[in-house]
Design an enzyme around this catalytic site. Structure first.
Site, PDB file in Angstrom:
ATOM      1  N   LYS A  98       0.838  -1.200   0.000  1.00 30.45           N
ATOM      2  CA  LYS A  98       0.000   0.000   0.000  1.00 30.45           C
ATOM      3  C   LYS A  98       0.872   1.248   0.000  1.00 30.45           C
ATOM      4  O   LYS A  98       1.683   1.452   0.900  1.00 30.45           O
ATOM      5  CB  LYS A  98      -0.908  -0.006   1.243  1.00 30.45           C
ATOM      6  CG  LYS A  98      -1.705   1.286   1.444  1.00 30.45           C
ATOM      7  CD  LYS A  98      -2.660   1.164   2.630  1.00 30.45           C
ATOM      8  CE  LYS A  98      -3.329   2.496   2.956  1.00 30.45           C
ATOM      9  NZ  LYS A  98      -4.225   2.422   4.142  1.00 30.45           N
TER      10      LYS A  98
ATOM     11  N   ASP B 237     -12.317   7.039   3.698  1.00 25.32           N
ATOM     12  CA  ASP B 237     -11.131   6.705   4.487  1.00 25.32           C
ATOM     13  C   ASP B 237     -10.757   5.227   4.339  1.00 25.32           C
ATOM     14  O   ASP B 237      -9.715   4.794   4.821  1.00 25.32           O
ATOM     15  CB  ASP B 237     -11.375   7.065   5.960  1.00 25.32           C
ATOM     16  CG  ASP B 237     -10.089   7.224   6.738  1.00 25.32           C
ATOM     17  OD1 ASP B 237      -9.009   7.189   6.115  1.00 25.32           O
ATOM     18  OD2 ASP B 237     -10.164   7.371   7.977  1.00 25.32           O
TER      19      ASP B 237
ATOM     20  N   LYS C 266      -9.995  12.522   8.688  1.00 22.08           N
ATOM     21  CA  LYS C 266      -9.605  11.978   9.988  1.00 22.08           C
ATOM     22  C   LYS C 266      -9.640  13.101  11.019  1.00 22.08           C
ATOM     23  O   LYS C 266      -9.193  14.212  10.736  1.00 22.08           O
ATOM     24  CB  LYS C 266      -8.199  11.380   9.901  1.00 22.08           C
ATOM     25  CG  LYS C 266      -8.145  10.072   9.135  1.00 22.08           C
ATOM     26  CD  LYS C 266      -6.770   9.435   9.224  1.00 22.08           C
ATOM     27  CE  LYS C 266      -6.683   8.170   8.378  1.00 22.08           C
ATOM     28  NZ  LYS C 266      -7.476   7.050   8.938  1.00 22.08           N
TER      29      LYS C 266
ATOM     30  N   ASP D 275      -2.584   9.930   4.213  1.00 20.67           N
ATOM     31  CA  ASP D 275      -3.999   9.581   4.332  1.00 20.67           C
ATOM     32  C   ASP D 275      -4.726  10.579   5.228  1.00 20.67           C
ATOM     33  O   ASP D 275      -4.699  10.462   6.453  1.00 20.67           O
ATOM     34  CB  ASP D 275      -4.131   8.152   4.893  1.00 20.67           C
ATOM     35  CG  ASP D 275      -5.579   7.689   4.946  1.00 20.67           C
ATOM     36  OD1 ASP D 275      -6.446   8.382   4.372  1.00 20.67           O
ATOM     37  OD2 ASP D 275      -5.833   6.635   5.556  1.00 20.67           O
TER      38      ASP D 275
ATOM     39  N   ARG E 231      -7.671  -0.200   0.487  1.00 19.87           N
ATOM     40  CA  ARG E 231      -8.163  -1.411  -0.182  1.00 19.87           C
ATOM     41  C   ARG E 231      -8.526  -1.133  -1.637  1.00 19.87           C
ATOM     42  O   ARG E 231      -8.492  -2.038  -2.466  1.00 19.87           O
ATOM     43  CB  ARG E 231      -9.345  -1.985   0.606  1.00 19.87           C
ATOM     44  CG  ARG E 231     -10.530  -1.069   0.679  1.00 19.87           C
ATOM     45  CD  ARG E 231     -11.482  -1.461   1.783  1.00 19.87           C
ATOM     46  NE  ARG E 231     -10.960  -1.111   3.112  1.00 19.87           N
ATOM     47  CZ  ARG E 231     -11.580  -1.400   4.251  1.00 19.87           C
ATOM     48  NH1 ARG E 231     -12.742  -2.040   4.251  1.00 19.87           N
ATOM     49  NH2 ARG E 231     -11.055  -1.058   5.405  1.00 19.87           N
TER      50      ARG E 231
ATOM     51  N   GLU F 127      -9.548   3.787   1.802  1.00 18.76           N
ATOM     52  CA  GLU F 127      -8.949   4.037   0.484  1.00 18.76           C
ATOM     53  C   GLU F 127      -7.888   3.001   0.117  1.00 18.76           C
ATOM     54  O   GLU F 127      -7.691   2.695  -1.050  1.00 18.76           O
ATOM     55  CB  GLU F 127      -8.327   5.445   0.445  1.00 18.76           C
ATOM     56  CG  GLU F 127      -6.905   5.594   1.033  1.00 18.76           C
ATOM     57  CD  GLU F 127      -6.797   5.254   2.515  1.00 18.76           C
ATOM     58  OE1 GLU F 127      -7.829   5.295   3.217  1.00 18.76           O
ATOM     59  OE2 GLU F 127      -5.685   4.942   2.972  1.00 18.76           O
TER      60      GLU F 127
END
Ligand code: BES
Ligand code: MN
Ligand code: ZN
Length: 484
Positions: free
Chosen positions: A247, A329, A259, A252, A333, A331
């Site tokens: 990944k 969030d 978040k 993020d 995957r 993301e």
């Protein structure tokens, strides 16, 4: 900060030495005065972690191995001892340091050395002034006494070097390391080690219709990349390649499901899986491990920009299946899923994804275990567990029952990108599984891959989780004839 590791066959009386002992006896190759010896023996009998003898021109350190523990745990205690002793060792500013043992325990010298090298890593690129809280200097050379197999030392050297490189990538702030720069850095690693790197740019990703990567990238001003790393030596033992997928979320924010509180603070490390994959390829190539391995790194940041993807969007993925976005969030995957389907073109014998994927994995295992799940043959689980114990990056297996797929059912698309909070690590894994027909394993390093503070030799932010695990696992597959 780069330290050389070498072997030596003798120790001169003027050298500083760390000596690992299995019992309270002083080995003959250690030269100390009678008084010093008396002191050491007294201390060792008190079962202290270590003893330091400060002679006029040198230091001798003794570390008592705990033979009551199973070997793999005793070796981990030695790695941790090294980390505990690093300040003292630094303060004595040795030019070189010998690491020796009384020979009671296999691997003791290597484990201590590994702990020492990994613990003295620090990310100093952006410092303009010296750290003022620590005096002294680390030894420039570490000399291993009594290790006859050169290949062991070389392995250790390269493994530590790779962990340093992975940590640098993780610690690098996203203002510098965007997806394109990550690709460039991976290419540099490939050039240095001898594996090939192909970088697909945004145009190519669009023409391949990798809808997951493109959706996550929509809020970003920086384009995404898709890196293909390959180590394919002539002498390979496997017909079907192993594909590792990391990944590469540069940062993020959570996207529009932004978040909150402190949850965003360390999200520059959300590409720790990518760093591990690059590091593993580096080790395999540098050590010429005869295994055909491909690394895939989809990379982008996840941000709430002008055209960012939203809850309610439906994405068509690379494999043509559709995903309802219920949380921006979730993301990781989405970008991994495209890579996992893409891996099918290699007809792999095994796919392994590694990712800082879910808070749920961290909640379940803290930083003590990597969450492991998948549908591959049992022998792969066993070998991962063995490798995990050896390098002490332990894996803990989660159930991977199809029952969990129910949580991912969508009313308007083939699947939704989150099954909610319950069993979050498992449903993330099950989501990924739907994107391939090939044997699949998944490592969630959310708990181990991002640390708020140093955990002995696992340095904070990005300790480089999963790298040593996968490198040793792959080497085992070759050495133990597990794969054809
Ligand atoms: N990168 C995070 C997971 C994470 C959290 C890693 C904490 C390390 C520490 C991931 O992209 C994420 O946000 N996951 C969500 C998924 C949820 C929305 C289904 C999570 O775990 O909360
Ligand atoms: Mn996220
Ligand atoms: Zn993430």
């Amino acid at each position: 900060m780069k330290i050389q590791i070498k072997t030596v066959n003798e120790i001169s009386p003027s050298q500083s030495v760390v000596c690992i002992v299995g019992k309270d006896e002083i080995p003959p190759f250690i030269s100390l005065t009678k008084i010093e010896k008396g002191y050491v023996l007294r201390k060792l009998r008190e079962k202290v972690d270590y003893v330091h003898v400060n002679s006029y021109d040198r230091s001798t350190y003794f570390v008592l191995a705990n033979g009551k523990l199973p070997a793999f745990r005793m070796l981990e205690e030695l790695r941790k001892n090294a980390a505990t002793m690093k300040k003292l060792i630094k303060s004595n500013s040795h030019k070189e340091l010998v690491i020796a043992s009384d020979g009671m325990y296999n691997g003791a010298v290597e484990a201590f050395t590994e702990g020492l090298i990994l613990s003295i890593y620090s990310f100093d690129k952006y410092r303009t002034k010296e750290k003022d809280d620590e005096k002294g200097a680390f030894p420039g050379k570490v000399l291993l006494y009594g290790i006859n197999e050169k290949s062991k030392v070389e392995w250790l050297n390269i493994l530590c070097e790779a962990v340093y490189k992975a940590r640098d990538l993780i610690n690098e702030p996203p203002a510098y390391l965007n997806a394109s720069v990550l690709a460039r850095e991976i290419r540099k690693m490939g050039d240095a080690a001898g594996f090939s790197v192909e970088v697909l740019n945004k145009g190519k990703i669009e023409s391949l219709k990798m809808g997951g990567i493109l959706a996550v990238n929509r809020g970003s001003i920086d384009p995404p990349v898709f890196c293909i790393l390959e180590w394919n030596p002539h002498e390979k033992v496997n017909e079907k390649p192993i594909v590792l997928i990391g990944k590469g979320i540069i940062y993020d924010t959570g996207g529009l499901n932004i978040k909150v509180n402190d949850y965003m603070s360390q999200m520059k490390a959300d590409m720790a899986g990518a760093a591990a994959v690059a590091g593993v390829l580096y080790v395999l190539a540098k050590c010429r491990i005869p295994l055909h391995v491909i690394g895939l790194v989809p990379a982008t940041d996840n941000r709430p920009g002008g055209n960012a993807y939203v809850q309610g969007d439906v994405i068509t993925m690379f494999n043509k299946s559709t995903v309802e976005v219920v949380n921006t969030d979730a993301e990781g995957r989405l970008i991994l899923a495209d890579a996992i389907s893409y891996a099918g073109k290699y007809k792999p014998g095994l796919i392994i994804s590694i990712a800082t994927l879910t808070g749920s994995a961290a909640m379940t295992f803290s930083n003590k275990a990597i969450a492991l799940m998948g549908n591959a043959e049992e022998k792969f689980f066993t070998k991962l567990e063995e490798a995990g114990n050896e390098v002490y990056e332990r894996v803990a297996r989660l159930p991977f029952w199809d029952d969990y797929r129910e949580l991912l059912k969508s009313d308007i698309a083939d699947i939704k990108n989150s099954g909610g909070r319950e069993a979050g690590a498992i449903t993330a894994g099950k989501f990924l599984e739907t994107f391939t027909e090939f044997p699949f394993l998944h490592l969630d390093i959310a708990g181990t891959g991002i640390l708020k503070k140093d955990d002995y030799y696992r340095t904070k932010e990005g300790p480089g989780s999963g790298l040593r695990l996968l490198a040793v696992f792959l080497k085992k597959l070759v050495e133990e004839n597990i794969i054809k």
